[in-house]
Motif scaffolding. Structure first.
Motif, PDB file in Angstrom:
ATOM      1  N   UNK A  79       5.446   4.426 -13.743  1.00  0.00           N
ATOM      2  CA  UNK A  79       4.881   3.560 -12.702  1.00  0.00           C
ATOM      3  C   UNK A  79       4.762   2.157 -13.287  1.00  0.00           C
ATOM      4  N   UNK A  80       5.461   1.212 -12.653  1.00  0.00           N
ATOM      5  CA  UNK A  80       5.436  -0.171 -13.114  1.00  0.00           C
ATOM      6  C   UNK A  80       4.496  -0.968 -12.223  1.00  0.00           C
ATOM      7  N   UNK A  81       3.506  -1.595 -12.807  1.00  0.00           N
ATOM      8  CA  UNK A  81       2.552  -2.416 -12.064  1.00  0.00           C
ATOM      9  C   UNK A  81       3.179  -3.791 -11.846  1.00  0.00           C
ATOM     10  N   UNK A  82       3.524  -4.095 -10.589  1.00  0.00           N
ATOM     11  CA  UNK A  82       4.192  -5.357 -10.276  1.00  0.00           C
ATOM     12  C   UNK A  82       3.207  -6.503 -10.078  1.00  0.00           C
ATOM     13  N   UNK A  83       2.063  -6.201  -9.445  1.00  0.00           N
ATOM     14  CA  UNK A  83       1.086  -7.258  -9.146  1.00  0.00           C
ATOM     15  C   UNK A  83      -0.295  -6.632  -9.017  1.00  0.00           C
ATOM     16  N   UNK A  84      -1.307  -7.352  -9.433  1.00  0.00           N
ATOM     17  CA  UNK A  84      -2.702  -6.906  -9.308  1.00  0.00           C
ATOM     18  C   UNK A  84      -3.456  -7.894  -8.430  1.00  0.00           C
ATOM     19  N   UNK A  85      -4.127  -7.371  -7.372  1.00  0.00           N
ATOM     20  CA  UNK A  85      -4.906  -8.218  -6.469  1.00  0.00           C
ATOM     21  C   UNK A  85      -6.373  -7.794  -6.554  1.00  0.00           C
ATOM     22  N   UNK A  86      -7.177  -8.636  -7.142  1.00  0.00           N
ATOM     23  CA  UNK A  86      -8.591  -8.321  -7.315  1.00  0.00           C
ATOM     24  C   UNK A  86      -9.357  -8.522  -6.011  1.00  0.00           C
ATOM     25  N   UNK A  87     -10.471  -7.769  -5.881  1.00  0.00           N
ATOM     26  CA  UNK A  87     -11.367  -7.868  -4.723  1.00  0.00           C
ATOM     27  C   UNK A  87     -10.639  -7.616  -3.398  1.00  0.00           C
ATOM     28  N   UNK A  88      -9.673  -6.715  -3.409  1.00  0.00           N
ATOM     29  CA  UNK A  88      -8.998  -6.328  -2.167  1.00  0.00           C
ATOM     30  C   UNK A  88      -9.911  -5.425  -1.344  1.00  0.00           C
ATOM     31  N   UNK A  89      -9.764  -5.486  -0.006  1.00  0.00           N
ATOM     32  CA  UNK A  89     -10.610  -4.709   0.898  1.00  0.00           C
ATOM     33  C   UNK A  89      -9.929  -3.385   1.229  1.00  0.00           C
ATOM     34  N   UNK A  90     -10.694  -2.294   1.148  1.00  0.00           N
ATOM     35  CA  UNK A  90     -10.167  -0.961   1.412  1.00  0.00           C
ATOM     36  C   UNK A  90     -11.066  -0.230   2.400  1.00  0.00           C
ATOM     37  N   UNK A  91     -10.433   0.518   3.329  1.00  0.00           N
ATOM     38  CA  UNK A  91     -11.177   1.378   4.246  1.00  0.00           C
ATOM     39  C   UNK A  91     -10.493   2.743   4.281  1.00  0.00           C
ATOM     40  N   UNK A  92     -11.209   3.807   4.703  1.00  0.00           N
ATOM     41  CA  UNK A  92     -10.572   5.121   4.815  1.00  0.00           C
ATOM     42  C   UNK A  92      -9.464   5.100   5.866  1.00  0.00           C
ATOM     43  N   UNK A  93      -8.416   5.883   5.631  1.00  0.00           N
ATOM     44  CA  UNK A  93      -7.296   5.937   6.570  1.00  0.00           C
ATOM     45  C   UNK A  93      -7.726   6.382   7.959  1.00  0.00           C
ATOM     46  N   UNK A  94      -8.738   7.273   8.054  1.00  0.00           N
ATOM     47  CA  UNK A  94      -9.145   7.791   9.356  1.00  0.00           C
ATOM     48  C   UNK A  94      -9.803   6.737  10.226  1.00  0.00           C
ATOM     49  N   UNK A  95     -10.159   5.591   9.661  1.00  0.00           N
ATOM     50  CA  UNK A  95     -10.739   4.514  10.460  1.00  0.00           C
ATOM     51  C   UNK A  95      -9.677   3.727  11.214  1.00  0.00           C
ATOM     52  N   UNK A  96      -8.416   3.908  10.829  1.00  0.00           N
ATOM     53  CA  UNK A  96      -7.331   3.120  11.405  1.00  0.00           C
ATOM     54  C   UNK A  96      -6.881   3.705  12.739  1.00  0.00           C
ATOM     55  N   UNK A  97      -6.737   2.830  13.751  1.00  0.00           N
ATOM     56  CA  UNK A  97      -6.219   3.202  15.068  1.00  0.00           C
ATOM     57  C   UNK A  97      -4.923   2.437  15.264  1.00  0.00           C
ATOM     58  N   UNK A  98      -3.812   3.154  15.314  1.00  0.00           N
ATOM     59  CA  UNK A  98      -2.507   2.510  15.423  1.00  0.00           C
ATOM     60  C   UNK A  98      -2.004   2.563  16.856  1.00  0.00           C
ATOM     61  N   UNK A  99      -1.463   1.437  17.304  1.00  0.00           N
ATOM     62  CA  UNK A  99      -0.850   1.325  18.618  1.00  0.00           C
ATOM     63  C   UNK A  99       0.493   0.631  18.441  1.00  0.00           C
TER      64      UNK A  99
END
Length: 369
Positions: free
Chosen positions: A282-302
């Protein structure tokens, strides 16, 4: 008679249409006068005062890594097939198979009797040549000999001197030494064997640190640099991760596969990784600090658009978001949320924008649909 029946049927149809029209007007009046007055205290079909139970999750802040996964092959940090530079009979073997050896350790001793005799012979020749050279120089200074004989004596002395150096080097090569620290492999010789120059004896390999070679599509060329972090995993050790870095990047792209050859280096504690082992990289290409994450089940796709329900002052707010990478049941949110927001993770199917909601603990999720 037929005309009278036809007239009666027409009258009945007219009365039916008038009745349905009146019914529709009455329903419209009821909706406007009753529901219209309560529109501000009613949301999405729920009566005022009722709140839909939902589960929520806070937005998490973590460092997100853009990465690419490929496969590779482990290599020793240094490896060499030990071979003699001269021919000779094996007089002694100074290692055990699989043994750790240090640089300069004696691995194999060849019979040196012939080479030692050659050195002694060359020393005698050199001693004689040196004496002859001194004598000719003395005679030349006294004009008792020609310059040609003096030069011939000097040449003979230099030749014998060079022969002695070669003979001594051959004698030294009867002692085959470890060129670096490492582990010696299975031997291919036995005591008493007569070895030819260049014949295989055993493989010597340094296992710590250890190297890995892998390839990536050329589209990642601009994302790669020496010193970049890599992560190694193996099916042999499913619970272990080995961390290293990129050591070198081939300046030439492979024409057949349009791939970039990359070599990495990493510590090998416990010597668990072995040369030739098949691993995932696994090659780490870029690191983004303080990124926002939510659980997948919170997502509503249309379609191609993504939304979440935020909870704002006790009500559900339907909000469009831009997503990034997905990692272990979590989704990166690049736009649309802030770190202090709370999003609904269960109960979305029964709510609409603006509906009052009631947050319930996660353990009651069986009752939240």
């Amino acid at each position: 008679m037929i005309k009278k029946k036809s007239r009666d049927s027409s009258f009945r149809l007219t009365y039916l249409i008038l009745g349905l029209t009146c019914l529709g007007l009455g329903a419209s009046w009821i909706f406007k006068t009753y529901l219209g007055k309560n529109a501000q205290s009613t949301a999405g079909g729920f009566l005022a005062g009722f709140a839909m139970p939902v589960e929520v999750s806070g937005v998490k802040q973590e460092t997100i890594y853009d990465e690419v996964v490929t496969v590779g092959t482990m290599e020793g940090d240094a490896s060499v097939m030990v071979r003699p530079e001269i021919a000779g009979r094996v007089a002694d073997i100074g290692f055990h198979e699989g043994q750790k050896v240090s640089k300069g350790d004696l691995l194999v001793k060849l019979d040196d009797s012939i080479y030692a005799a050659s050195v002694a012979e060359s020393e005698a020749n050199l001693s004689f040549s040196e004496a002859q050279n001194q004598r000719q120089n003395s005679l030349y200074r006294q004009n008792y000999t020609s310059g040609g004989k003096k030069d011939e004596a000097i040449s003979k002395f230099k030749v014998d001197e060079a022969v002695l150096k070669r003979k001594k080097a051959e004698l030294e090569k009867t002692r085959i030494l470890a060129p670096f620290d490492g582990f010696i492999g299975l031997r291919k010789i036995n005591l008493g064997d007569y070895l030819q120059a260049g014949q295989d004896i055993a493989m010597l390999v340094n296992l710590d640190p250890i190297k890995i070679q892998f390839s990536l599509p050329e589209i990642y060329l601009l994302n790669l640099k020496v010193g970049q972090k890599i992560e190694i995993t193996s099916d042999i050790f499913p619970d272990k991760k080995f961390i290293g870095e990129i050591l070198a990047i081939d300046p030439v792209i492979n024409e057949s596969g349009r791939n970039i050859q990359v070599k990495g280096k990493l510590p090998n504690p416990g010597l668990l990784l072995k040369p030739g082992m098949f691993v995932r990289v696994k090659v780490i290409l870029e690191a983004r600090e303080n990124s926002l994450l939510i659980p997948e089940e919170a997502l509503v796709s249309q379609g191609d658009h993504h939304f979440v329900y935020k909870v704002i002052e006790g009500k559900a707010k339907f909000t469009q978001v831009n997503i990034g990478v997905r990692r272990e049941a979590m989704v990166e949110i690049r736009q649309g949320l802030s770190a202090h927001d709370k999003v609904i993770t269960a109960g979305q199917i029964k709510i609409n924008d603006g509906i009052p909601v009631k947050i319930v603990p996660e353990q009651k999720s069986k009752n939240v649909l």
